[in-house]
Design an enzyme around this catalytic site. Sequence first.
Site, PDB file in Angstrom:
ATOM      1  N   CYS A  86      71.953  55.560  62.868  1.00 13.41           N
ATOM      2  CA  CYS A  86      73.014  56.291  62.172  1.00 13.41           C
ATOM      3  C   CYS A  86      74.301  56.145  62.971  1.00 13.41           C
ATOM      4  O   CYS A  86      74.434  56.709  64.050  1.00 13.41           O
ATOM      5  CB  CYS A  86      72.642  57.759  62.034  1.00 13.41           C
ATOM      6  SG  CYS A  86      73.949  58.769  61.276  1.00 13.41           S
ATOM      7  N   GLU A 135      74.542  54.127  55.541  1.00  8.55           N
ATOM      8  CA  GLU A 135      73.740  53.067  56.121  1.00  8.55           C
ATOM      9  C   GLU A 135      74.062  51.771  55.394  1.00  8.55           C
ATOM     10  O   GLU A 135      74.426  51.792  54.206  1.00  8.55           O
ATOM     11  CB  GLU A 135      72.239  53.394  56.026  1.00  8.55           C
ATOM     12  CG  GLU A 135      71.385  52.568  56.938  1.00  8.55           C
ATOM     13  CD  GLU A 135      71.834  52.616  58.390  1.00  8.55           C
ATOM     14  OE1 GLU A 135      72.600  51.705  58.796  1.00  8.55           O
ATOM     15  OE2 GLU A 135      71.458  53.551  59.105  1.00  8.55           O
TER      16      GLU A 135
END
Length: 232
Positions: A2, A112
Site C-alpha cells: 500500500c 493499488e
Amino acid sequence: MCGRYANFLTEQDLIDAFEVAVASDEVRLLPPSWNVSPTQKVPIVVPAKEPAPVGERHLEVARWGLVPSWAKDPSVGSRMFNARSETMAEKPSFRAAFAKRRCIVPASGYYEWRTGTDGKTPFFIHPADGSPLAFAGLYEFWRDKAAGADAAWMASCSIVTVASRDEMQQIHDRQPAMLTTESAAAWLARDSTPAELHDAVAAPAPALVWHEVDTAVGSVRNNGPDLVAPLA
C-alpha cells in the site's frame, strides 16, 4: 503493498468510528486528502498511555514512513511505509514497534496498481458500505540526537500488509491488513500475545469494492475528489 491511500474522514468521523476519547490539536490541522503518500502526516489511533483506563484510545498525528529510534536521520522512513506481517516481529526496523507500539491507520480507501500487458492500471479500493477502513499499523518515535536532549520527538508509522486474499489477488499480491472491530481491539491491547496479534491481522477483511481510476493519482501533486471517481 500500500503506497497510496485516501483519508477524507472528518475529525468527528474518526472519533465516532474508532471510539476515540481524546484527539490531539494537531489532528484538526490535517486537511482531507484523496492522495496520501509516504512522508506526509496522517492521523493514527493509539492506545492511551498508563495511567489512562485500559482500552482508552487517542487520536494523534504521525509521519507515514516509520523511522526507527536508532536511525541516523528520518530519510529512511520514505522506504518503510509498509511492514510485512510475516516478518514484522523479527525485522530490526519493526520488531520494537510490533512489541510495544501498535496503532490503527484510518482510511477512506486505498489505491493499488494492476500490472498488465498494457502497463499499470490504478484502482480505488474501499468498503462496500462506505465505512472507514482500519489498517493495522506500527508507530515509533525518533529525534535528532545531534540536536541535544531538547530536540523534539517525531512520531512516524507504517501500514502492515498481508498476502492478498480472494478476488484481491486479481489486482496485486499484497494488501493492507484491515482490522475488524474485534481484531482492532486485540491489535491495540497492551497484553495481546504475538499469536493473538498475528490472528488479528489475519482476520477477514471487510467487504470491499473497487473501480478503475485516472492515472492522475500517480502524481503526488494531484489531490481532490476527482481522484476516486470511477474512470469514464
